[in-house]
Design a protein around this motif. Structure first.
Motif, PDB file in Angstrom:
ATOM      1  N   PHE A  62      68.994  17.522 -51.223  1.00 42.76           N
ATOM      2  CA  PHE A  62      69.038  17.524 -49.772  1.00 42.76           C
ATOM      3  C   PHE A  62      70.486  17.373 -49.320  1.00 42.76           C
ATOM      4  O   PHE A  62      70.988  16.272 -49.142  1.00 42.76           O
ATOM      5  N   TYR A 257      72.164  21.932 -39.251  1.00 47.65           N
ATOM      6  CA  TYR A 257      70.784  21.633 -38.878  1.00 47.65           C
ATOM      7  C   TYR A 257      70.016  22.908 -38.577  1.00 47.65           C
ATOM      8  O   TYR A 257      68.868  23.062 -38.970  1.00 47.65           O
ATOM      9  N   LEU A 260      69.183  24.588 -41.733  1.00 49.60           N
ATOM     10  CA  LEU A 260      68.122  23.847 -42.411  1.00 49.60           C
ATOM     11  C   LEU A 260      66.768  24.148 -41.786  1.00 49.60           C
ATOM     12  O   LEU A 260      65.787  24.377 -42.479  1.00 49.60           O
ATOM     13  N   LEU A 261      66.734  24.160 -40.461  1.00 47.13           N
ATOM     14  CA  LEU A 261      65.473  24.436 -39.783  1.00 47.13           C
ATOM     15  C   LEU A 261      64.991  25.856 -40.098  1.00 47.13           C
ATOM     16  O   LEU A 261      63.795  26.082 -40.274  1.00 47.13           O
ATOM     17  N   VAL A 264      63.430  25.735 -43.491  1.00 50.58           N
ATOM     18  CA  VAL A 264      62.117  25.084 -43.446  1.00 50.58           C
ATOM     19  C   VAL A 264      61.075  26.020 -42.867  1.00 50.58           C
ATOM     20  O   VAL A 264      59.969  26.137 -43.388  1.00 50.58           O
ATOM     21  N   MET A 320      59.564  22.102 -33.960  1.00 55.99           N
ATOM     22  CA  MET A 320      58.871  20.835 -34.262  1.00 55.99           C
ATOM     23  C   MET A 320      57.440  21.101 -34.665  1.00 55.99           C
ATOM     24  O   MET A 320      56.904  20.456 -35.570  1.00 55.99           O
ATOM     25  N   VAL A 323      57.447  22.208 -38.193  1.00 56.52           N
ATOM     26  CA  VAL A 323      57.765  21.097 -39.090  1.00 56.52           C
ATOM     27  C   VAL A 323      56.580  20.157 -39.250  1.00 56.52           C
ATOM     28  O   VAL A 323      56.305  19.647 -40.328  1.00 56.52           O
TER      29      VAL A 323
ATOM     30  N   MET C  97      62.591  13.581 -42.971  1.00 58.79           N
ATOM     31  CA  MET C  97      63.987  13.653 -42.522  1.00 58.79           C
ATOM     32  C   MET C  97      64.222  14.917 -41.728  1.00 58.79           C
ATOM     33  O   MET C  97      64.974  14.927 -40.745  1.00 58.79           O
ATOM     34  N   ILE C  98      63.573  16.007 -42.175  1.00 59.40           N
ATOM     35  CA  ILE C  98      63.712  17.263 -41.438  1.00 59.40           C
ATOM     36  C   ILE C  98      63.102  17.106 -40.051  1.00 59.40           C
ATOM     37  O   ILE C  98      63.618  17.630 -39.064  1.00 59.40           O
ATOM     38  N   SER C  99      61.992  16.360 -39.976  1.00 58.88           N
ATOM     39  CA  SER C  99      61.391  16.113 -38.677  1.00 58.88           C
ATOM     40  C   SER C  99      62.354  15.349 -37.779  1.00 58.88           C
ATOM     41  O   SER C  99      62.484  15.655 -36.593  1.00 58.88           O
ATOM     42  N   ILE C 101      65.538  15.447 -37.899  1.00 55.42           N
ATOM     43  CA  ILE C 101      66.555  16.405 -37.455  1.00 55.42           C
ATOM     44  C   ILE C 101      66.002  17.269 -36.341  1.00 55.42           C
ATOM     45  O   ILE C 101      66.675  17.561 -35.351  1.00 55.42           O
TER      46      ILE C 101
END
Lengths: 354, 279, 294
Positions: A62, A257, A260-261, A264, A320, A323, C97-99, C101
């Motif tokens: 990470f 970020y 990263l998003l 994901v 969100m 996620v 942790m991604i949440s 962020i």
């Protein structure tokens, strides 16, 4: 073996078709249309997302330092390729700057990657021995330190301090970034499917077991980190070329970020996922959701909420939602495969006939 | 006397105030099957971990094929806690990482099965062939190592065949029933081409029939691959069945040692196990 | 002006901002101690508290807007935990942790949207904003009040943690999550209380911080947030006194760096400190070493 070779051939044919399609597209519509912009920016983000996925999704490290290595790549490229006759003007506060030669763009891009990789190696030495949460914060910290150093006035003759760098070679055609990205992503895919890639996945799944099977953790983590940062550096250089001018402030941790998003959303551990998600991300933020930023009137009634900035709010909410509810992302940890699509279609057909 | 494959000399492991392993000395001869038994929490897995480099022992030494592979002595504050000549017997510090130990030829399985969860049965074994690679990342990426890759795959298939898991080679490792998962772990360890195999409670959770099959299986792999086996177990039947010698520890200390029948009748051993149901 | 007199205003500023960082740092360290989560959104909650105050005080008297700001901030922290972190408690560590962020990203974009991108001015709080002169250094009263208030609040919190049942529950959960659950401790309650306390302190910190630095933008909380986090790591993540010590250290050091003329590096100092502590002693000053069982 046969199916693999067939898959490879099909993949290459599709790639060729893609390039042909892009070529035609480019010569039919104007290059300033939204579609072309999205294709250019999207493919650059795709490369960066895949490089991040290699590290986070495939090796389970990470790391939040991507923006730092992109920054090194962008600046290395710019510094090495600005034409000599322009340097006086651009480095006006620093007497024309220290670097008084200009390299061809391709060499500049390669150097961007190499320098980013080199710094990743240095950063990795202390940082990769840390536990996952600490790794995240340490890489974030290094990215901020890199930003502070490049912005430092004392290095102005090299980096132009906090001023813009521009007038370096850029690309016109959308084929350029696509070619670069295709080559890089291809290389990453090759690595992932090699024995070293399998070692990465082992480390991700269970470090202790991987070590017990003879895999040296530090070496492989460094390998993943350095390779990932190499391509992040190249991505940074391409981004510089796309934007035409760069400045340190663009490469804040917010950019990490976002990448990263994207990873994901596409699915950690899926290269195709990262590519798809990158295009979706760029298309949504630049184009599709744009309307949300504009005030809309129905007759004399102003639709509430719609004004500048709403687009990003909606966007963040969608992220969100992904996620929280679709944690595996679009592709999970699978790649796109025609056999899977075909099987699913066949199963449906069988179901209907039964 | 067969050559000593593995030797533990005064191995002590201390975590803060807890002494998990207390001056354990034992050896395993080449080609033997030796078991380390004891009640739950006696320190058996900790001893394994000291041998495989997962833990650095607080004091003591491990020798493999006559060479010192792990060695440490108490330092600083710890020194005061260790009395006697034991303390200064191992002045050198040798602290390898687990992968180094494996590459020397010592492989292990885990008490709580640690398979690679996102990988298939075949891939789990294939990963274990990586350690003997000679190619570098670039040549591997560009497939210049295709011959090596082919050998790795052949070896993995061979291992899977041997443990009887070829049919499910493309299933996800975690979809296998428990007993087969244990076999997979053993196949994986074998793929690293070890000379010494450490099995950590391989019969955990098995019924008597499965345990008997496992016993036979262990003897088979020992013969087939010319191995030395170091076994941790809790299950008496397996241990009595196949071990040539047994060491018994309790609360980290060695309390008995000998051939199965000697150990079985040893009053200290019986006391240690008293009240603990032999499942 | 002798050396000390020249440095004194910087020292004062350092102690003051250190106290503000401390109030934020406690929120980080408590949440990490219990959930093993780096709450990336905590710095943004601090910023949102600033904006709450800006908007409330424009329409309501301070007597109402101050408590209301605190209540709303606490509510926000509580809600974030329930909506974005609770569902992921069983998920792998990276997901939560991604949440965090993601929440941080959402809050920043919300703030941009609501404010229209313009910086807002924090209301002037009477008395706190008054000037006072100490040893020839002129500063605001808030600079003196901050460290005192911080220490008082921390002592109060330590009382809570060490001498109440709730505090014991919190300590138990932070020591061993699974066992605490099995022992019947209401995990949800403990976690919510941690977030409530953390958010409360962040709100208090924002009142003090923005009185000193009255420009409020959506990204203004990112740096203090990050620095507070480093303070928490330095002090030993999970240790409240450690976080406070770390925060004061960072506040004072960065101001001394500015005093010696290297302002560009005052931010970088925090990160250099972070790297050093992670290399030399990752568990921090007062942290505990944990051994992973194999």
């Amino acid at each position: 073996m046969n199916t693999k070779k067939r898959g490879l051939v099909i993949g290459l044919i599709l790639l060729a078709l893609l390039f042909a399609g892009l070529y035609i597209l480019e010569n039919t519509i104007s290059s300033s249309t939204m579609l072309i912009t999205i294709l250019k920016k999207g493919v650059i983000y795709a490369l960066i997302a895949v490089s991040m996925n290699l590290l986070n999704g495939f090796t389970g490290l990470f790391s939040l330092g991507q923006a730092g290595f992109m920054l090194i790549g962008a600046y290395t490229y710019a510094i090495l390729t600005i034409p000599v006759n322009m340097r006086g003007m651009i480095y006006q506060y620093y007497d024309g700057g220290i670097v008084q030669f200009a390299l061809p763009a391709i060499i500049g891009i390669l150097c961007a990657g190499l320098l980013a990789a080199f710094f990743a190696f240095l950063v990795g030495l202390p940082v990769l021995r840390l536990k996952s949460d600490y790794l995240a914060i340490a890489t974030l910290g290094f990215a901020e330190i890199i930003r502070a150093i490049i912005q430092y006035e004392g290095l102005g003759p090299l980096t132009n301090g906090s001023n813009l760098l521009r007038r370096f070679p850029t690309f016109q055609s959308v084929l350029y970034p696509f070619a670069a990205a295709a080559i890089c992503i291809g290389a990453i895919l090759l690595l992932i499917n090699s024995t070293y890639g399998r070692a990465f996945k082992a480390i991700r799944d269970d470090e202790v077991a991987a070590e017990a099977m003879g895999i040296n953790l530090f070496f492989h983590k460094q390998l993943s980190f350095v390779v990932s940062s190499f391509f992040a550096g190249i991505g940074g250089a391409l981004l510089a070329m796309y934007q035409g001018s760069i400045q340190v402030a663009t490469f804040k941790s917010a950019m990490t970020y976002e990448i990263l998003l994207i990873v994901v959303i596409g699915g950690m551990g899926s290269v195709t996922g990262s590519v798809i998600a990158s295009f979706l991300f760029v298309a949504s933020s630049e184009w599709w959701l744009r309307f949300l930023d504009n005030e809309m009137f129905i007759g004399t009634f102003q639709v509430p909420l719609l004004r500048s900035g709403f687009r990003m709010v909606v966007f963040s909410v969608i992220i969100m939602a992904v996620v929280l509810f679709y944690r595996r992302g679009i592709m999970g940890d699978k790649e796109f495969s025609l056999t899977r699509v075909r099987n699913r279609l066949l199963n449906r057909k069988a179901g209907r006939n039964a | 006397m067969p050559e000593k494959m593995l030797e533990l000399n005064d191995i002590t492991m201390q975590f803060g105030g807890v002494v998990a392993v207390n001056n354990l000395s034992m050896y395993i001869g080449k080609g033997e099957i030796v078991a380390l038994i004891g009640p739950n929490g006696a320190g058996k897995t900790t001893a394994f971990n000291c041998v495989t480099g997962v833990y650095k022992p607080s004091n003591g030494q491990v020798k493999y094929q006559g060479q010192v592979i792990v060695s440490n002595h108490p330092a600083g504050k710890m020194k005061a806690l260790y009395a006697g000549e034991n303390r200064d017997r191992y002045p050198h510090v040798v602290d390898p990482t687990p992968d180094k130990i494996t590459r020397m030829g010592i492989a292990r399985t885990f008490q709580n099965i640690r398979l690679f969860k996102t990988q298939t049965v075949f891939e789990n074994v294939l990963i274990a062939t990586h350690l003997h690679r000679t190619s570098n990342p670039i040549s591997a990426a560009f497939r210049l190592n295709w011959r090596e890759e082919q050998k790795m795959r052949e070896l993995s298939l061979e291992m899977l065949d041997f443990v009887g898991l070829s049919a499910m080679k493309d299933e996800l490792a975690t979809s296998l029933p428990y007993g087969k998962q244990r076999r997979l772990e053993i196949a994986r360890a074998l793929a690293t081409r070890p000379k010494l195999l450490l099995l950590d409670e391989p019969a955990a959770g098995m019924n008597p029939q499965e345990t008997a099959d496992l016993a036979q299986f262990i003897v088979e792999i020992k013969e087939r691959f010319n191995l030395t086996i170091f076994l941790i177990e809790h299950h008496m039947d397996l241990v009595m069945d196949i071990s040539e010698r047994i060491y018994v520890i309790d609360f980290g200390k060695l309390i008995a040692h000998g051939e199965p029948h000697e150990v079985q009748d040893n009053p200290d051993v019986i006391t240690a196990y008293l009240g603990v149901e032999d499942i | 002006m002798n050396g000390f007199e020249r440095l004194f205003p910087y020292l004062l500023a350092g102690v003051s901002v250190g106290g503000q960082y401390a109030l934020i740092a406690i929120g980080y360290t408590m949440v990490y101690g219990i959930l093993r989560l780096i709450n990336f959104a905590h710095g943004d909650i601090f910023t949102v508290a600033g904006f709450f105050m800006v908007y409330m005080s424009a329409t309501m008297p301070l007597v109402v807007s101050i408590p209301l700001t605190i209540i709303l901030t606490v509510l926000l922290g509580f809600t974030v935990e329930r909506v974005a972190y609770k569902p992921l408690r069983e998920a792998p560590r990276m997901s939560i942790m991604i949440s965090a962020i993601g929440v941080s990203y959402l809050l920043q974009n919300l703030m941009w949207y609501v404010t229209g991108g313009l910086a807002k001015q924090y209301p002037v709080l009477p008395w706190l904003s008054n000037s006072v002169t100490i040893l020839s250094a002129t500063t605001k009263i808030v600079t003196i009040v901050t460290p005192l208030l911080t220490v008082a609040l921390v002592l109060l919190l330590l009382q809570l943690i060490n001498h109440t049942k709730t505090g014991m529950a919190m300590r138990a959960v932070s020591r061993d999550f699974e066992t605490a659950k099995l022992m019947g401790i209401k995990i949800d309650r403990v976690i919510s209380i941690s977030f409530i306390i953390g958010s409360f302190l962040a709100a208090a910190g924002s009142l003090l911080y923005f009185t000193n630095y009255p420009t409020v933008t959506p990204t203004v909380g990112a740096m203090p947030g990050l620095k507070a986090f480093v303070a928490a790591v330095f002090g030993g993540i999970g240790s409240i006194p450690g976080a406070v010590v770390g925060a004061f250290l960072i506040g004072i050091s960065e101001n001394l760096i500015k005093a010696f003329g290297y302002s560009t590096f005052s931010d970088a100092f925090t990160f250099a400190l972070l790297i050093v502590i992670l290399l030399v002693r990752p568990t921090g000053l007062f942290g505990e070493k944990t051994i992973d069982k194999v």
